[in-house]
Design a protein around this motif. Structure first.
Motif, PDB file in Angstrom:
ATOM      1  N   MET A 106      13.755  -1.023   1.682  1.00  0.00           N
ATOM      2  CA  MET A 106      12.789  -0.986   3.374  1.00  0.00           C
ATOM      3  C   MET A 106      11.814  -2.304   2.714  1.00  0.00           C
ATOM      4  O   MET A 106      11.238  -2.698   3.659  1.00  0.00           O
ATOM      5  N   GLU A 107      10.962  -1.568   1.673  1.00  0.00           N
ATOM      6  CA  GLU A 107      10.469  -2.492   1.192  1.00  0.00           C
ATOM      7  C   GLU A 107       9.974  -4.096   1.316  1.00  0.00           C
ATOM      8  O   GLU A 107       9.330  -4.863   1.673  1.00  0.00           O
ATOM      9  N   GLU A 108      10.989  -4.910   1.514  1.00  0.00           N
ATOM     10  CA  GLU A 108      11.907  -5.680   1.729  1.00  0.00           C
ATOM     11  C   GLU A 108      11.594  -6.451   3.357  1.00  0.00           C
ATOM     12  O   GLU A 108      11.106  -7.685   3.529  1.00  0.00           O
ATOM     13  N   LYS A 109      11.521  -5.411   4.036  1.00  0.00           N
ATOM     14  CA  LYS A 109      11.667  -5.939   5.422  1.00  0.00           C
ATOM     15  C   LYS A 109       9.910  -5.315   6.046  1.00  0.00           C
ATOM     16  O   LYS A 109       9.937  -5.521   7.338  1.00  0.00           O
ATOM     17  N   LEU A 110       9.133  -4.721   5.456  1.00  0.00           N
ATOM     18  CA  LEU A 110       8.128  -4.289   5.770  1.00  0.00           C
ATOM     19  C   LEU A 110       6.970  -5.337   6.054  1.00  0.00           C
ATOM     20  O   LEU A 110       7.032  -6.130   4.410  1.00  0.00           O
ATOM     21  N   PRO A 111       6.246  -4.784   6.730  1.00  0.00           N
ATOM     22  CA  PRO A 111       4.759  -5.736   6.504  1.00  0.00           C
ATOM     23  C   PRO A 111       4.324  -5.376   4.898  1.00  0.00           C
ATOM     24  O   PRO A 111       4.119  -4.167   4.655  1.00  0.00           O
ATOM     25  N   PRO A 112       3.382  -6.217   4.347  1.00  0.00           N
ATOM     26  CA  PRO A 112       2.872  -5.637   3.242  1.00  0.00           C
ATOM     27  C   PRO A 112       1.721  -4.632   3.500  1.00  0.00           C
ATOM     28  O   PRO A 112       1.090  -5.030   3.987  1.00  0.00           O
ATOM     29  N   LEU A 113       1.549  -3.735   2.685  1.00  0.00           N
ATOM     30  CA  LEU A 113       0.863  -2.681   2.021  1.00  0.00           C
ATOM     31  C   LEU A 113      -0.780  -2.734   1.853  1.00  0.00           C
ATOM     32  O   LEU A 113      -1.274  -3.095   0.797  1.00  0.00           O
ATOM     33  N   ALA A 114      -1.859  -3.393   3.403  1.00  0.00           N
ATOM     34  CA  ALA A 114      -2.911  -3.895   2.899  1.00  0.00           C
ATOM     35  C   ALA A 114      -3.907  -2.729   2.591  1.00  0.00           C
ATOM     36  O   ALA A 114      -5.472  -2.779   2.328  1.00  0.00           O
ATOM     37  N   GLN A 115      -3.762  -1.348   2.871  1.00  0.00           N
ATOM     38  CA  GLN A 115      -4.952  -0.540   3.197  1.00  0.00           C
ATOM     39  C   GLN A 115      -4.518   1.257   3.466  1.00  0.00           C
ATOM     40  O   GLN A 115      -3.060   1.003   3.500  1.00  0.00           O
ATOM     41  N   PHE A 116      -5.253   2.294   2.958  1.00  0.00           N
ATOM     42  CA  PHE A 116      -4.008   3.353   2.696  1.00  0.00           C
ATOM     43  C   PHE A 116      -3.852   3.755   4.275  1.00  0.00           C
ATOM     44  O   PHE A 116      -4.832   2.928   5.769  1.00  0.00           O
ATOM     45  N   ILE A 117      -3.082   4.554   4.944  1.00  0.00           N
ATOM     46  CA  ILE A 117      -2.717   4.525   6.297  1.00  0.00           C
ATOM     47  C   ILE A 117      -2.553   6.392   6.362  1.00  0.00           C
ATOM     48  O   ILE A 117      -2.405   6.119   5.166  1.00  0.00           O
ATOM     49  N   LEU A 118      -2.735   6.001   7.801  1.00  0.00           N
ATOM     50  CA  LEU A 118      -2.626   7.845   8.104  1.00  0.00           C
ATOM     51  C   LEU A 118      -1.247   7.960   8.159  1.00  0.00           C
ATOM     52  O   LEU A 118      -0.743   7.544   9.249  1.00  0.00           O
ATOM     53  N   PRO A 119      -1.017   9.431   7.852  1.00  0.00           N
ATOM     54  CA  PRO A 119       0.349   9.782   8.432  1.00  0.00           C
ATOM     55  C   PRO A 119       0.208  10.095  10.310  1.00  0.00           C
ATOM     56  O   PRO A 119      -0.863  10.138  10.410  1.00  0.00           O
ATOM     57  N   GLY A 120       1.544   9.327  10.737  1.00  0.00           N
ATOM     58  CA  GLY A 120       1.202   9.864  11.809  1.00  0.00           C
ATOM     59  C   GLY A 120       2.830   8.841  12.498  1.00  0.00           C
ATOM     60  O   GLY A 120       3.066   8.356  11.717  1.00  0.00           O
ATOM     61  N   GLY A 121       2.453   8.762  13.960  1.00  0.00           N
ATOM     62  CA  GLY A 121       3.318   7.269  14.429  1.00  0.00           C
ATOM     63  C   GLY A 121       4.430   8.285  15.238  1.00  0.00           C
ATOM     64  O   GLY A 121       4.031   8.964  16.409  1.00  0.00           O
ATOM     65  N   HIS A 122       5.379   7.863  15.171  1.00  0.00           N
ATOM     66  CA  HIS A 122       6.526   8.462  15.196  1.00  0.00           C
ATOM     67  C   HIS A 122       7.031  10.157  14.738  1.00  0.00           C
ATOM     68  O   HIS A 122       6.594  10.004  13.254  1.00  0.00           O
ATOM     69  N   PRO A 123       7.033  11.020  15.522  1.00  0.00           N
ATOM     70  CA  PRO A 123       7.826  12.533  14.913  1.00  0.00           C
ATOM     71  C   PRO A 123       8.505  12.722  14.186  1.00  0.00           C
ATOM     72  O   PRO A 123       7.795  12.572  12.988  1.00  0.00           O
ATOM     73  N   ALA A 124       9.641  11.485  13.597  1.00  0.00           N
ATOM     74  CA  ALA A 124      10.235  11.654  12.425  1.00  0.00           C
ATOM     75  C   ALA A 124       9.317  11.461  11.311  1.00  0.00           C
ATOM     76  O   ALA A 124       9.624  11.710  10.126  1.00  0.00           O
ATOM     77  N   HIS A 129       6.341  12.515   5.882  1.00  0.00           N
ATOM     78  CA  HIS A 129       4.559  12.678   5.699  1.00  0.00           C
ATOM     79  C   HIS A 129       4.724  13.862   5.116  1.00  0.00           C
ATOM     80  O   HIS A 129       3.966  14.062   3.840  1.00  0.00           O
ATOM     81  N   ALA A 130       5.248  14.700   6.133  1.00  0.00           N
ATOM     82  CA  ALA A 130       5.323  15.850   5.975  1.00  0.00           C
ATOM     83  C   ALA A 130       6.019  16.930   4.208  1.00  0.00           C
ATOM     84  O   ALA A 130       4.928  17.140   3.418  1.00  0.00           O
ATOM     85  N   ALA A 131       6.861  15.885   4.346  1.00  0.00           N
ATOM     86  CA  ALA A 131       7.540  16.315   3.275  1.00  0.00           C
ATOM     87  C   ALA A 131       7.273  15.722   2.047  1.00  0.00           C
ATOM     88  O   ALA A 131       7.481  16.062   1.181  1.00  0.00           O
ATOM     89  N   ARG A 132       6.795  14.477   2.182  1.00  0.00           N
ATOM     90  CA  ARG A 132       5.826  13.004   1.030  1.00  0.00           C
ATOM     91  C   ARG A 132       5.077  14.832   0.361  1.00  0.00           C
ATOM     92  O   ARG A 132       5.074  14.910  -0.919  1.00  0.00           O
ATOM     93  N   THR A 133       4.404  15.515   1.116  1.00  0.00           N
ATOM     94  CA  THR A 133       3.662  16.059   0.106  1.00  0.00           C
ATOM     95  C   THR A 133       3.458  17.519  -0.009  1.00  0.00           C
ATOM     96  O   THR A 133       3.163  17.627  -1.613  1.00  0.00           O
ATOM     97  N   VAL A 134       4.957  17.714   0.229  1.00  0.00           N
ATOM     98  CA  VAL A 134       5.508  19.461  -0.062  1.00  0.00           C
ATOM     99  C   VAL A 134       6.359  18.624  -0.989  1.00  0.00           C
ATOM    100  O   VAL A 134       5.911  19.380  -2.255  1.00  0.00           O
ATOM    101  N   VAL A 135       6.849  17.156  -1.738  1.00  0.00           N
ATOM    102  CA  VAL A 135       7.412  16.899  -2.499  1.00  0.00           C
ATOM    103  C   VAL A 135       6.349  16.926  -3.706  1.00  0.00           C
ATOM    104  O   VAL A 135       6.453  17.227  -4.821  1.00  0.00           O
TER     105      VAL A 135
END
Length: 196
Positions: A106-124, A129-135
């Motif tokens: 996945m990371e090969e095709k994503l733009p580089p992460l240049a800053q902190f991001i906020l959870p959101g966007g598409h509902p999935a 992100h919610a699953a990540r915090t519970v993990v």
């Protein structure tokens, strides 16, 4: 089979092999939090778009999340297995390797992460992100438990890597949906402009 047994009405529950413990036992807290994480992964799965983006990539995410749900169920079973008893489905190093492989793809095709991001966007994505915090919380519970009883070290490694996977998968779902990351710097800038 009835869903209610009344056996837990006095604040106790059964581990594997029928051993009874209080419901606030560290084991119960750990596998309960893993179960909670599994539910959020299931929510994210149900919210994945059926169309749009790359169908093969959406299917890859779908397959990965189903595999993760199975492994989380296995971790729950391991955490509820008393010392000295056989673990029914142990987590293995190849399970961690699967997560790492998927993250790299996945990371090969994503733009580089240049800053902190906020959870959101598409509902999935938001659900991932919610699953990540519970993990992350499950990982903390398992670390606490491992200081009291012997556990496979790979369980903590799996949960640690899983939170990384879910973070990248959340970005990937937004990417497939054509939704850019909500960068913290950009949000701060927008809020500042609205106040002026």
């Amino acid at each position: 089979m009835k869903i209610y047994t009344k056996s837990g009405d006095k604040g106790e529950t059964s581990l594997n092999y029928g051993i009874r413990v209080p419901k606030d036992d560290l084991r119960v807290e750990a596998y309960g939090t893993v179960d909670e994480a599994n539910s959020f992964v299931g929510l994210a799965l149900s919210l994945l778009p059926e169309t749009g983006g790359d169908p093969a990539e959406l299917e890859r995410i779908r397959h990965g999340l189903k595999e993760i749900q199975t492994k989380l169920f296995h971790i729950g079973a391991e955490l509820s297995t008393p010392e000295g008893k056989e673990v029914p489905w142990p987590i293995r190093e190849e399970d961690v390797a699967f997560l790492e492989q998927e993250i790299d793809l996945m990371e090969e095709k994503l733009p580089p992460l240049a800053q902190f991001i906020l959870p959101g966007g598409h509902p999935a994505s938001a659900s991932l992100h919610a699953a990540r915090t519970v993990v992350r919380r499950a990982e903390r519970r398992v670390v606490s438990l491992s200081s009291k009883i012997p556990l496979q070290a790979v369980v903590v490694r799996y949960l640690n890597r899983l939170s990384d996977y879910l973070f990248v998968a959340a970005r990937w779902v937004n990417h497939l949906a054509g939704i850019p990351d909500a960068g913290l710097h950009e949000i701060n800038k927008e809020v500042g402009e609205q106040k002026e």
